[in-house]
Every structure is written in structure tokens, then in C-alpha cells.
Design an enzyme around this catalytic site. Structure first.
Site, mmCIF file in Angstrom:
data_model
loop_
_atom_site.group_PDB
_atom_site.id
_atom_site.type_symbol
_atom_site.label_atom_id
_atom_site.label_comp_id
_atom_site.label_asym_id
_atom_site.label_seq_id
_atom_site.Cartn_x
_atom_site.Cartn_y
_atom_site.Cartn_z
ATOM 1 N N ASN A 223 24.104 -29.782 -0.592
ATOM 2 C CA ASN A 223 23.472 -28.507 -0.282
ATOM 3 C C ASN A 223 22.439 -28.241 -1.362
ATOM 4 O O ASN A 223 22.750 -28.311 -2.560
ATOM 5 C CB ASN A 223 24.556 -27.406 -0.247
ATOM 6 C CG ASN A 223 24.023 -26.032 -0.580
ATOM 7 O OD1 ASN A 223 23.613 -25.774 -1.703
ATOM 8 N ND2 ASN A 223 24.035 -25.144 0.379
ATOM 9 N N MET B 156 18.523 -24.372 3.458
ATOM 10 C CA MET B 156 19.751 -24.729 2.749
ATOM 11 C C MET B 156 20.870 -25.030 3.738
ATOM 12 O O MET B 156 20.786 -24.702 4.910
ATOM 13 C CB MET B 156 20.188 -23.574 1.842
ATOM 14 C CG MET B 156 19.221 -23.341 0.716
ATOM 15 S SD MET B 156 18.900 -24.835 -0.236
ATOM 16 C CE MET B 156 17.475 -24.321 -1.132
ATOM 17 N N CYS B 157 21.924 -25.582 3.211
ATOM 18 C CA CYS B 157 23.007 -26.039 4.066
ATOM 19 C C CYS B 157 24.303 -25.383 3.609
ATOM 20 O O CYS B 157 24.309 -24.578 2.685
ATOM 21 C CB CYS B 157 23.130 -27.553 3.980
ATOM 22 S SG CYS B 157 21.543 -28.388 4.204
ATOM 23 N N GLN B 158 25.360 -25.735 4.250
ATOM 24 C CA GLN B 158 26.679 -25.237 3.854
ATOM 25 C C GLN B 158 27.608 -26.430 3.701
ATOM 26 O O GLN B 158 27.602 -27.352 4.524
ATOM 27 C CB GLN B 158 27.237 -24.303 4.937
ATOM 28 C CG GLN B 158 26.455 -23.016 5.097
ATOM 29 C CD GLN B 158 27.160 -21.801 4.500
ATOM 30 O OE1 GLN B 158 28.373 -21.819 4.274
ATOM 31 N NE2 GLN B 158 26.418 -20.752 4.246
ATOM 32 N N ILE C 109 27.105 -28.374 7.336
ATOM 33 C CA ILE C 109 26.207 -27.942 8.402
ATOM 34 C C ILE C 109 24.831 -27.772 7.805
ATOM 35 O O ILE C 109 24.685 -27.346 6.666
ATOM 36 C CB ILE C 109 26.671 -26.681 9.156
ATOM 37 C CG1 ILE C 109 27.187 -25.592 8.229
ATOM 38 C CG2 ILE C 109 27.741 -27.041 10.176
ATOM 39 C CD1 ILE C 109 27.702 -24.371 8.956
#
Lengths: 273, 273
Positions: free
Chosen positions: B108, B1-3, B78
Site C-alpha cells: 500500500n 492508495m490501496c488497503q 484491494i
């Protein structure tokens, strides 16, 4: 008027040396103070750095000069505004996606009363003649080749015809790249140099900086640098004849003279010179 | 996962404070090491900084953190790669032009087996599920509104329906902006805070950094910050309910609850709550 800088290579190469000289023209050794930009292909991706401030006074330019980004195709531009305000949306290079590829474009010159019928697909965000011309090129290519890019010789011929047509409105020097090839159109002023083995020293025109390319290359490297005017004072640059479109791949112009007069010519059936 | 990190303001504001905490999640306080990107609207133009390296080890992130770029709309991301290699073309935010406006998008989540029929116009350059979803959104909007953007409430409703449809394939938290408004879709995790007078001190969760917003604001400023999880530990963040699309303008969500159930509703005829 503006200044153009392009680089096309057969191995990913940094542009720090050439950019050092080029950056000086953005306010130090020349008058192009109305912003600057540089874009690097890395694989299929693109890094675009834009700044409406003079390149000699830009923290972003300092980063670019000191952070060695290696790329096969680079396009840079410093601006002396003729059409459009000094702001970010009018800063070259411009980027769009066509056929699942990013396309980068920068222009030097001045197109007078250039107001093509707006295309349905690519539209300018800013107010420059340059971005209008870029959108016109892409709209034409997208209509002509809806499914994907044609062979490079055919694309070259289409672009040559488009460059001549748009060039009817004024000076139309430009650099255009999709990350695989780099097209360089000379309307009035554009030069290039091919650096390959045996490598030598080069000294910048705009800054007292020398590099020995033997120290930073391998014998198989080949790099073409294209600029509005030569960036070094101890190397022989080729002047591109006005009215010429060159297609650079792997650090050298692709030979297409014998194909250029035939419309939509396929390279596979192009006779050897 | 991302932010995800987004900012939407009523006056151009720098994101240095929030970015300091966010940047730490790219390898220091969290595991999102597979590249990062941030994009700023300035007027109609856009600056996009991308780096496939971890944000805690990126000279470009250092520049962004120290060079106060002021913007009305910012999107940052990110990455913890789930689909697609770690390279520049797979690094968010993605950018395209539609209706003569740049559009930025970051995602995300994880869309499983998401392979929409490729559109004729917007095509992915990289290989992420995220860029496929972005192209699908833009292809749908371009077909539905060929001449230009509809009123914002209508656009909101179209995006809400598209988000629900694409969200059928998995987790689909995203931020999307055209420089005028910022759309934030929460599928699972997304929070926001509105900072306005009376301003107070804020302290980051991910770094021991405090700012007194009284020192850097005027009484009329209003700033919305949107993030996957709250960036500060002494302020009250609003958790966005899963399945909600918010449209931020001038530093606050636009009230569209009463309009949202009506398809293609025009804001001018929307009854007051």
C-alpha cells in the site's frame, strides 16, 4: 497417474465445456481423486486455482466451471498421487517466474528415482517428482539463456532435449506454457484437437453434454485442446506420437519438423517444408 | 492508495469475518475498485485468488467469503491503481519462490520514480512500483543468503534496512510472508489486533456484522489481524508507528526490539528484554 488438459487459442476463449468433461474424471468417471488444479493466463498475468480435494467435490471447481474465464492458454491437471503426499504444495499446475514471464507446468506420469542435483535458483516447494522436473527445466533454461527467452524454435529444441533426458527416468507427459505458447510433450498418452471454422457440435465422453460451437464462435476463431485422452466422442482427435514435443501457438501446432534436428535453430532461417 | 489485510495465527483459522468487512472497502464503503487479491498459505503450499474486478462485484470474492479456507498466514489487498494499468498482472498479492518457499507480497502506497537496476533473478511481470519493490527485496535476499534463509532476527534486520531504503522513494506499507512468519511494515498507516482468550464479540466497521469469537475458538488460539485501518469498531487496535517493521509468528509480534539495532543478530544470543 494423472490427467492433463490444455488449451491454446488465437482469441481468448473459455474452457467451460472441456472442463466439464475433465472435471468428471476427478472421482466421477475416473479415479483421479487426489486433488486438481487449473491455471489461466490473462495477458501476462495468471490465475491459478488449486484444490487438494477431488474435482467432483470442490467448490472451487464449481466456480471455474460456471465462471467463464477467457484465456489464450490454460493448463489443468487432476491428480492420482504416485510421489508426494496429497496436499496443496503437491498440487499441479506449478508456477514460477522466469525472464519476467510466469511459467506454468503440469505433469502426467511417474519418474522413478529422479533426484537431479538441486539448482541454485528454482527449488521445489513440495515433494513431487513433477515439481523437481519443472525446476530442473527452468534452472537449465535460466543458465542457458540468462538474459531472456531465445526464439521459439530454439526454445523448442532445448525443451525437446530436456524432455528426452528427464524422460529417461520414466513417463514424462507434460504441458508447459509462458502465456504465449503452450508446449505439449507426449511420452505415452496425449491427444489434441483443433477446432476452427466450419464449426460443428461436440459431445462429451464423460458427461452427457453437447455444445454447438457455431453458436459461441466467430469464423476466425481457432482453439487447440490437448488432453490425456479425447474428451469428446464425436470428433476426430489426433494422437500425439510418443517422444514428440509440440509447440502450440494461436490454436495450432507450430511447424518445426524441419528445424527440430538442428540445435538452436533460428526460425528466420528455417527452410520452408 | 490501496488497503492491506493480513492474518497470522497459531492454529489454522479462517478469515471470513475480517474479509467480509475488508471486501466492502472494494467499492461499497470505500473507493478501492481496481481489483483485489487474497492469498492463503496451507502448509508449504499457497492458494492465490486474484481478480482485476472490484471485490464487491467478484464471484471469486464471494467464494472466498463463503468457503472457509483455514490458514496460518493470509495476505489480502484491494487496489486503487496509482502505477500500472488495471489488469491481472498488476493485481496483488504477488508470489515468487525463494529457498524452496513461496513468498507473498502486497503493498500500500506510492513509490515515485522507483526504478531500481533490474536484478538477474526476480523480474516483474507487470508494471507496478509494488512488484518492482518485491523483486528488489527478493533479489537482495537471494544474493545475501544464497543457500537458504537466515535466522528470523537476521532476516528481520535485512528487511528493515531494505524497507527504509525503498521507503525513501515514497510510501511503503507492505505485508510479506513465507508461510512461517508474516512481516508487516508501516510507513504511514497500519494497525493490528491480537485476539486471544478471553475472547469477546467483535463488530465490523464496514458492515453490520457481529461475531462472538467464544463460539468459534479454543482457549489456546491466538490470531493477529493486521489492516490499513481497523476493521472493527468495538475492539482496541494497536496503531503501528511509522517506520516500524513487525514480524508476526504464532499470532503475535516477535519481540526483536533489543536485537534490531544489531546487524545480522542471531536470536539464540539475543538478551532477554
Amino acid at each position: 497417474m494423472c490427467q492433463l488438459l490444455g488449451m491454446n487459442c488465437n482469441v481468448p476463449t473459455d474452457i467451460c465445456f472441456s472442463f466439464t468433461g475433465f472435471q468428471a474424471r476427478g472421482g466421477l468417471t475416473d479415479i483421479h481423486q487426489d486433488g486438481w488444479g487449473i491455471a489461466f493466463f490473462e495477458g501476462r498475468g495468471c490465475r491459478v486455482f488449486l484444490d487438494p480435494r477431488p474435482s467432483t467435490d470442490s467448490p472451487v471447481a464449481e466456480l471455474v466451471r460456471s465462471y467463464a474465464i477467457r484465456s489464450l492458454n490454460v493448463i489443468a491437471h487432476i491428480r492420482k498421487a504416485t510421489h508426494g503426499d496429497i496436499n496443496l504444495e503437491n498440487t499441479h499446475p506449478f508456477m514460477r517466474e522466469l525472464w519476467g514471464q510466469y511459467w506454468l507446468f503440469a505433469h502426467n506420469g511417474d519418474l522413478k528415482d529422479y533426484a537431479p542435483t538441486p539448482g541454485k535458483r528454482f527449488r521445489p516447494v513440495g515433494s513431487t517428482d513433477s515439481e523437481r522436473a519443472f525446476c530442473q527445466i527452468l534452472n537449465t533454461l535460466a543458465l542457458r539463456y540468462p538474459d531472456g527467452p531465445p526464439p521459439v524454435a530454439e526454445l523448442h529444441e532445448s525443451l525437446r532435449a530436456l524432455a528426452a533426458e528427464i524422460g529417461g527416468f520414466g513417463e514424462f507427459n507434460f504441458l508447459l506454457s509462458n502465456g504465449e505458447v503452450l508446449f505439449a510433450h507426449c511420452a505415452s498418452r496425449l491427444s489434441y484437437i483443433i477446432r476452427q471454422a466450419p464449426f460443428a457440435e461436440a459431445h462429451l465422453t464423460d458427461q452427457d453434454v453437447t455444445i454447438d460451437f457455431n453458436q459461441v464462435t466467430t469464423p476466425r476463431d481457432r482453439v487447440a485442446v490437448i488432453a490425456t485422452t479425447p474428451l469428446t466422442d464425436n470428433e476426430r482427435w489426433e494422437t500425439i506420437a510418443p517422444g514428440t514435443l509440440l509447440t502450440f501457438r494461436d490454436g495450432a501446432p507450430v511447424e518445426m519438423q524441419n528445424c527440430a534436428t538442428r540445435p538452436f535453430f533460428r526460425p528466420t532461417s528455417c527452410p520452408s517444408p
